[in-house]
Design a protein around this motif. Structure first.
Motif, short mmCIF file in Angstrom:
data_model
loop_
_atom_site.label_atom_id
_atom_site.label_comp_id
_atom_site.label_asym_id
_atom_site.label_seq_id
_atom_site.Cartn_x
_atom_site.Cartn_y
_atom_site.Cartn_z
N VAL A 72 0.85 -1.19 0.00
CA VAL A 72 0.00 0.00 0.00
C VAL A 72 0.88 1.24 0.00
O VAL A 72 1.96 1.27 0.61
N GLU A 73 0.41 2.28 -0.67
CA GLU A 73 1.17 3.53 -0.77
C GLU A 73 0.22 4.64 -1.16
O GLU A 73 -0.92 4.39 -1.55
N THR A 74 0.69 5.86 -1.06
CA THR A 74 -0.14 7.01 -1.39
C THR A 74 0.00 7.44 -2.85
O THR A 74 -0.84 8.18 -3.34
N SER A 75 1.05 6.96 -3.52
CA SER A 75 1.27 7.37 -4.91
C SER A 75 2.32 6.47 -5.54
O SER A 75 3.10 5.83 -4.82
N PRO A 76 2.37 6.40 -6.88
CA PRO A 76 3.43 5.63 -7.53
C PRO A 76 4.82 6.10 -7.15
O PRO A 76 5.78 5.33 -7.16
N GLU A 77 4.93 7.37 -6.76
CA GLU A 77 6.23 7.91 -6.33
C GLU A 77 6.73 7.19 -5.09
O GLU A 77 7.93 6.97 -4.92
N ALA A 78 5.80 6.81 -4.20
CA ALA A 78 6.19 6.07 -3.00
C ALA A 78 6.78 4.72 -3.36
O ALA A 78 7.81 4.31 -2.81
N THR A 79 6.15 4.03 -4.30
CA THR A 79 6.68 2.74 -4.76
C THR A 79 8.06 2.91 -5.37
O THR A 79 8.95 2.09 -5.15
N LYS A 80 8.24 3.98 -6.12
CA LYS A 80 9.54 4.23 -6.74
C LYS A 80 10.62 4.44 -5.68
O LYS A 80 11.73 3.88 -5.78
N LEU A 81 10.30 5.21 -4.65
CA LEU A 81 11.27 5.44 -3.56
C LEU A 81 11.60 4.15 -2.85
O LEU A 81 12.76 3.88 -2.52
N LEU A 126 14.07 13.05 -6.50
CA LEU A 126 12.61 12.92 -6.54
C LEU A 126 11.91 13.93 -5.64
O LEU A 126 10.68 13.88 -5.47
N GLY A 127 12.69 14.84 -5.04
CA GLY A 127 12.11 15.91 -4.26
C GLY A 127 11.89 15.61 -2.80
O GLY A 127 11.16 16.33 -2.11
N VAL A 128 12.54 14.57 -2.28
CA VAL A 128 12.39 14.21 -0.87
C VAL A 128 13.49 14.85 -0.05
O VAL A 128 14.67 14.79 -0.42
N GLY A 129 13.11 15.46 1.09
CA GLY A 129 14.10 16.10 1.95
C GLY A 129 14.44 15.29 3.18
O GLY A 129 15.59 15.27 3.62
N SER A 130 13.43 14.64 3.78
CA SER A 130 13.65 13.86 4.99
C SER A 130 12.73 12.65 5.00
O SER A 130 11.75 12.59 4.26
N ALA A 148 7.94 -2.21 7.48
CA ALA A 148 8.17 -0.85 7.96
C ALA A 148 7.09 0.07 7.42
O ALA A 148 6.55 -0.14 6.34
N LEU A 149 6.77 1.07 8.22
CA LEU A 149 5.93 2.18 7.79
C LEU A 149 6.86 3.30 7.38
O LEU A 149 7.67 3.76 8.19
N ASN A 150 6.75 3.75 6.14
CA ASN A 150 7.69 4.71 5.57
C ASN A 150 7.00 6.05 5.33
O ASN A 150 5.96 6.11 4.66
N VAL A 151 7.57 7.11 5.88
CA VAL A 151 7.01 8.45 5.75
C VAL A 151 8.07 9.37 5.15
O VAL A 151 9.15 9.54 5.73
N TYR A 152 7.75 9.94 4.00
CA TYR A 152 8.68 10.83 3.30
C TYR A 152 8.13 12.26 3.33
O TYR A 152 6.96 12.49 3.06
N SER A 153 9.01 13.20 3.65
CA SER A 153 8.66 14.62 3.62
C SER A 153 9.49 15.32 2.55
O SER A 153 10.67 15.00 2.36
N ARG A 154 8.89 16.25 1.87
CA ARG A 154 9.62 16.99 0.83
C ARG A 154 10.53 18.05 1.43
O ARG A 154 11.35 18.63 0.72
N ARG A 155 10.42 18.29 2.70
CA ARG A 155 11.20 19.33 3.35
C ARG A 155 12.32 18.74 4.20
O ARG A 155 12.11 17.78 4.93
N VAL A 156 13.51 19.29 4.10
CA VAL A 156 14.60 18.93 5.00
C VAL A 156 14.18 19.28 6.43
O VAL A 156 13.58 20.33 6.66
N ASN A 157 14.44 18.37 7.37
CA ASN A 157 13.99 18.54 8.76
C ASN A 157 12.47 18.65 8.86
O ASN A 157 11.94 19.29 9.77
N GLY A 158 11.78 17.99 7.93
CA GLY A 158 10.33 18.10 7.90
C GLY A 158 9.61 17.26 8.94
O GLY A 158 8.44 17.51 9.22
N LEU A 159 10.28 16.26 9.51
CA LEU A 159 9.64 15.35 10.45
C LEU A 159 10.33 15.47 11.81
O LEU A 159 11.51 15.16 11.95
N ASP A 160 9.58 15.94 12.81
CA ASP A 160 10.18 16.20 14.11
C ASP A 160 10.02 15.01 15.05
O ASP A 160 9.50 13.95 14.68
#
Length: 254
Positions: A72-81, A126-130, A148-160
Protein backbone atom coordinates in the motif's frame (compact mmCIF):
# COMPACT_ATOMS: atom_id res chain seq x y z
CA UNK A 1 0.42 7.87 25.91
CA UNK A 2 -1.70 10.79 24.65
CA UNK A 3 -0.55 13.00 21.85
CA UNK A 4 -1.60 16.50 20.88
CA UNK A 5 -0.24 18.92 18.35
CA UNK A 6 -0.46 22.67 18.11
CA UNK A 7 -0.79 24.02 14.62
CA UNK A 8 -0.41 27.63 13.56
CA UNK A 9 -2.89 29.03 11.06
CA UNK A 10 -2.33 31.93 8.72
CA UNK A 11 -3.84 34.27 11.29
CA UNK A 12 -1.42 33.01 13.99
CA UNK A 13 -4.26 31.38 15.91
CA UNK A 14 -3.20 28.11 17.56
CA UNK A 15 -5.42 25.12 17.12
CA UNK A 16 -4.76 21.94 19.15
CA UNK A 17 -6.02 18.49 18.26
CA UNK A 18 -5.69 15.09 19.92
CA UNK A 19 -4.55 11.93 18.17
CA UNK A 20 -6.66 9.85 20.58
CA UNK A 21 -9.83 9.57 18.48
CA UNK A 22 -7.89 8.59 15.37
CA UNK A 23 -5.95 5.88 17.19
CA UNK A 24 -9.11 4.58 18.88
CA UNK A 25 -10.81 4.15 15.50
CA UNK A 26 -7.71 2.58 14.05
CA UNK A 27 -7.42 0.10 16.93
CA UNK A 28 -11.02 -0.99 16.48
CA UNK A 29 -10.39 -1.54 12.79
CA UNK A 30 -7.24 -3.57 13.45
CA UNK A 31 -8.83 -5.84 16.05
CA UNK A 32 -11.72 -6.65 13.72
CA UNK A 33 -9.55 -7.12 10.66
CA UNK A 34 -10.12 -9.94 8.19
CA UNK A 35 -8.09 -8.46 5.34
CA UNK A 36 -4.56 -7.24 6.02
CA UNK A 37 -4.55 -5.03 2.94
CA UNK A 38 -7.58 -3.02 4.05
CA UNK A 39 -6.11 -2.34 7.47
CA UNK A 40 -2.69 -1.39 6.12
CA UNK A 41 -4.42 1.06 3.79
CA UNK A 42 -6.19 2.59 6.80
CA UNK A 43 -2.86 2.91 8.59
CA UNK A 44 -1.42 4.77 5.60
CA UNK A 45 -4.50 7.02 5.38
CA UNK A 46 -4.27 7.79 9.11
CA UNK A 47 -0.58 8.63 8.74
CA UNK A 48 -1.36 11.20 6.07
CA UNK A 49 -4.04 12.77 8.29
CA UNK A 50 -1.97 12.82 11.48
CA UNK A 51 1.49 13.80 10.21
CA UNK A 52 1.40 17.30 8.66
CA UNK A 53 4.63 16.80 6.68
CA UNK A 54 3.78 13.28 5.47
CA UNK A 55 3.88 14.04 1.75
CA UNK A 56 4.45 10.43 0.66
CA UNK A 57 3.63 7.32 2.70
CA UNK A 58 4.04 3.60 2.09
CA UNK A 59 4.30 0.28 3.89
CA UNK A 60 7.05 -2.23 3.23
CA UNK A 61 6.55 -5.92 3.95
CA UNK A 62 9.39 -8.43 3.98
CA UNK A 63 8.74 -12.13 3.49
CA UNK A 64 10.59 -14.87 5.34
CA UNK A 65 12.71 -15.42 2.22
CA UNK A 66 13.88 -11.82 2.28
CA UNK A 67 11.79 -10.41 -0.58
CA UNK A 68 10.49 -6.86 -0.05
CA UNK A 69 7.14 -5.55 -1.34
CA UNK A 70 5.13 -2.34 -1.13
CA UNK A 71 1.48 -3.44 -0.71
CA UNK A 72 0.00 0.00 0.00
CA UNK A 73 1.17 3.53 -0.77
CA UNK A 74 -0.14 7.01 -1.39
CA UNK A 75 1.27 7.37 -4.91
CA UNK A 76 3.43 5.63 -7.53
CA UNK A 77 6.23 7.91 -6.33
CA UNK A 78 6.19 6.07 -3.00
CA UNK A 79 6.68 2.74 -4.76
CA UNK A 80 9.54 4.23 -6.74
CA UNK A 81 11.27 5.44 -3.56
CA UNK A 82 10.81 2.04 -1.94
CA UNK A 83 12.02 0.16 -5.02
CA UNK A 84 15.23 2.17 -5.10
CA UNK A 85 15.94 0.87 -1.60
CA UNK A 86 14.96 -2.71 -2.42
CA UNK A 87 17.26 -2.75 -5.44
CA UNK A 88 20.24 -0.98 -3.87
CA UNK A 89 19.85 -2.72 -0.50
CA UNK A 90 20.26 0.56 1.34
CA UNK A 91 17.88 3.05 2.89
CA UNK A 92 15.68 3.51 5.95
CA UNK A 93 12.81 1.26 4.88
CA UNK A 94 14.98 -1.82 4.28
CA UNK A 95 16.89 -1.20 7.53
CA UNK A 96 13.68 -0.98 9.55
CA UNK A 97 11.94 -3.82 7.68
CA UNK A 98 14.60 -6.44 8.40
CA UNK A 99 13.73 -8.59 11.45
CA UNK A 100 17.10 -7.82 13.01
CA UNK A 101 16.92 -4.17 11.97
CA UNK A 102 16.50 -0.97 13.93
CA UNK A 103 13.17 0.08 15.44
CA UNK A 104 13.29 3.38 13.59
CA UNK A 105 15.51 4.60 10.78
CA UNK A 106 15.39 8.28 9.94
CA UNK A 107 17.22 11.03 8.14
CA UNK A 108 16.58 14.75 8.50
CA UNK A 109 18.43 15.45 5.23
CA UNK A 110 18.58 12.47 2.86
CA UNK A 111 20.78 14.21 0.30
CA UNK A 112 23.55 14.75 2.87
CA UNK A 113 23.22 11.45 4.74
CA UNK A 114 26.43 9.37 4.37
CA UNK A 115 24.70 6.10 5.38
CA UNK A 116 22.68 5.77 2.16
CA UNK A 117 24.52 7.62 -0.66
CA UNK A 118 22.69 5.97 -3.58
CA UNK A 119 19.25 6.17 -2.03
CA UNK A 120 19.85 9.69 -0.70
CA UNK A 121 20.84 11.02 -4.10
CA UNK A 122 17.90 9.35 -5.86
CA UNK A 123 15.42 10.45 -3.18
CA UNK A 124 16.63 14.05 -3.36
CA UNK A 125 16.21 13.96 -7.15
CA UNK A 126 12.61 12.92 -6.54
CA UNK A 127 12.11 15.91 -4.26
CA UNK A 128 12.39 14.21 -0.87
CA UNK A 129 14.10 16.10 1.95
CA UNK A 130 13.65 13.86 4.99
CA UNK A 131 12.31 10.41 5.87
CA UNK A 132 11.27 8.26 8.82
CA UNK A 133 10.80 4.47 8.61
CA UNK A 134 9.41 2.65 11.67
CA UNK A 135 9.62 -1.13 12.02
CA UNK A 136 6.63 -3.45 11.90
CA UNK A 137 7.22 -6.25 14.36
CA UNK A 138 7.00 -9.76 12.89
CA UNK A 139 4.07 -11.87 14.04
CA UNK A 140 4.39 -15.27 15.72
CA UNK A 141 2.89 -17.28 12.88
CA UNK A 142 4.11 -18.40 9.49
CA UNK A 143 5.02 -16.74 7.21
CA UNK A 144 6.83 -14.38 9.59
CA UNK A 145 6.31 -11.07 7.84
CA UNK A 146 8.25 -8.06 9.04
CA UNK A 147 8.14 -4.61 7.53
CA UNK A 148 8.17 -0.85 7.96
CA UNK A 149 5.93 2.18 7.79
CA UNK A 150 7.69 4.71 5.57
CA UNK A 151 7.01 8.45 5.75
CA UNK A 152 8.68 10.83 3.30
CA UNK A 153 8.66 14.62 3.62
CA UNK A 154 9.62 16.99 0.83
CA UNK A 155 11.20 19.33 3.35
CA UNK A 156 14.60 18.93 5.00
CA UNK A 157 13.99 18.54 8.76
CA UNK A 158 10.33 18.10 7.90
CA UNK A 159 9.64 15.35 10.45
CA UNK A 160 10.18 16.20 14.11
CA UNK A 161 10.42 14.08 17.27
CA UNK A 162 6.66 14.20 17.86
CA UNK A 163 6.11 12.94 14.32
CA UNK A 164 8.51 10.07 15.00
CA UNK A 165 6.59 9.07 18.13
CA UNK A 166 3.31 9.08 16.23
CA UNK A 167 4.84 7.10 13.35
CA UNK A 168 6.05 4.47 15.83
CA UNK A 169 2.51 4.14 17.21
CA UNK A 170 1.06 3.88 13.72
CA UNK A 171 3.63 1.20 12.85
CA UNK A 172 2.52 -0.74 15.93
CA UNK A 173 -1.04 -0.68 14.62
CA UNK A 174 0.18 -1.96 11.26
CA UNK A 175 2.02 -4.76 13.10
CA UNK A 176 -1.20 -5.69 14.86
CA UNK A 177 -3.00 -5.77 11.52
CA UNK A 178 -0.57 -8.36 10.21
CA UNK A 179 -0.57 -10.39 13.44
CA UNK A 180 -4.35 -10.35 13.97
CA UNK A 181 -5.35 -11.19 10.41
CA UNK A 182 -6.00 -14.91 10.10
CA UNK A 183 -4.01 -17.01 7.61
CA UNK A 184 -1.80 -14.40 5.98
CA UNK A 185 -1.10 -16.60 2.98
CA UNK A 186 -0.04 -15.79 -0.55
CA UNK A 187 -3.72 -15.57 -1.47
CA UNK A 188 -4.18 -12.87 1.17
CA UNK A 189 -1.12 -11.06 -0.10
CA UNK A 190 -2.57 -11.10 -3.60
CA UNK A 191 -5.79 -9.66 -2.21
CA UNK A 192 -3.66 -6.96 -0.60
CA UNK A 193 -2.34 -6.09 -4.08
CA UNK A 194 1.07 -7.58 -3.43
CA UNK A 195 0.87 -9.59 -6.64
CA UNK A 196 1.42 -6.39 -8.59
CA UNK A 197 4.45 -5.57 -6.45
CA UNK A 198 5.92 -9.03 -7.01
CA UNK A 199 5.33 -8.83 -10.75
CA UNK A 200 6.80 -5.33 -10.88
CA UNK A 201 9.97 -6.46 -9.15
CA UNK A 202 10.29 -9.43 -11.49
CA UNK A 203 9.90 -7.38 -14.66
CA UNK A 204 12.36 -4.74 -13.42
CA UNK A 205 14.82 -7.55 -12.72
CA UNK A 206 14.37 -8.86 -16.27
CA UNK A 207 14.91 -5.39 -17.73
CA UNK A 208 18.05 -4.96 -15.64
CA UNK A 209 19.32 -8.30 -16.94
CA UNK A 210 18.78 -7.21 -20.53
CA UNK A 211 20.71 -3.99 -19.96
CA UNK A 212 23.50 -5.78 -18.12
CA UNK A 213 23.90 -8.15 -21.06
CA UNK A 214 23.61 -5.55 -23.82
CA UNK A 215 25.72 -2.83 -22.23
CA UNK A 216 28.06 -4.79 -19.99
CA UNK A 217 27.08 -2.85 -16.87
CA UNK A 218 26.49 -3.85 -13.26
CA UNK A 219 23.06 -4.37 -11.68
CA UNK A 220 23.24 -0.97 -9.96
CA UNK A 221 24.24 0.76 -13.19
CA UNK A 222 21.43 -0.98 -15.07
CA UNK A 223 18.91 0.22 -12.49
CA UNK A 224 20.28 3.77 -12.74
CA UNK A 225 19.83 3.64 -16.52
CA UNK A 226 16.21 2.55 -16.10
CA UNK A 227 15.55 5.19 -13.44
CA UNK A 228 17.03 8.03 -15.51
CA UNK A 229 15.17 6.91 -18.62
CA UNK A 230 11.94 6.74 -16.63
CA UNK A 231 12.41 10.33 -15.50
CA UNK A 232 13.49 11.64 -18.91
CA UNK A 233 10.62 9.92 -20.72
CA UNK A 234 8.10 10.65 -17.93
CA UNK A 235 7.08 7.00 -17.90
CA UNK A 236 6.62 4.80 -14.84
CA UNK A 237 9.64 2.63 -14.13
CA UNK A 238 7.56 -0.57 -14.24
CA UNK A 239 5.93 0.40 -17.54
CA UNK A 240 9.34 1.15 -19.05
CA UNK A 241 10.70 -2.19 -17.81
CA UNK A 242 7.73 -4.06 -19.28
CA UNK A 243 8.21 -2.38 -22.65
CA UNK A 244 11.93 -3.12 -22.62
CA UNK A 245 11.45 -6.80 -21.81
CA UNK A 246 8.76 -7.24 -24.47
CA UNK A 247 10.47 -5.22 -27.23
CA UNK A 248 14.13 -5.12 -26.27
CA UNK A 249 15.17 -6.05 -29.79
CA UNK A 250 13.57 -2.88 -31.14
CA UNK A 251 14.29 -0.34 -28.44
CA UNK A 252 17.27 1.64 -27.24
CA UNK A 253 17.06 3.60 -24.00
CA UNK A 254 18.27 7.22 -23.96
Amino acid sequence: MAYSRVMTTGSDEHVGFSFGDEFTRLTATVLGATNVGDVLQRVVDATVRLIPEADIVSITLREDRGRFHTPVETSPEATKLDMIQYDTGEGPCVEAARPEGTTIAASADVAADPRWPRFGKAAAELGVGSVVAAALLPGPGSPRLSGALNVYSRRVNGLDSLDRDAILLLATHASLAVAETQAVTMADLQAAQLREAIDSRDVIGQAKGILMSRRGVSADEAFDILRRASQELNVKLVTLAETLTERHGELELP
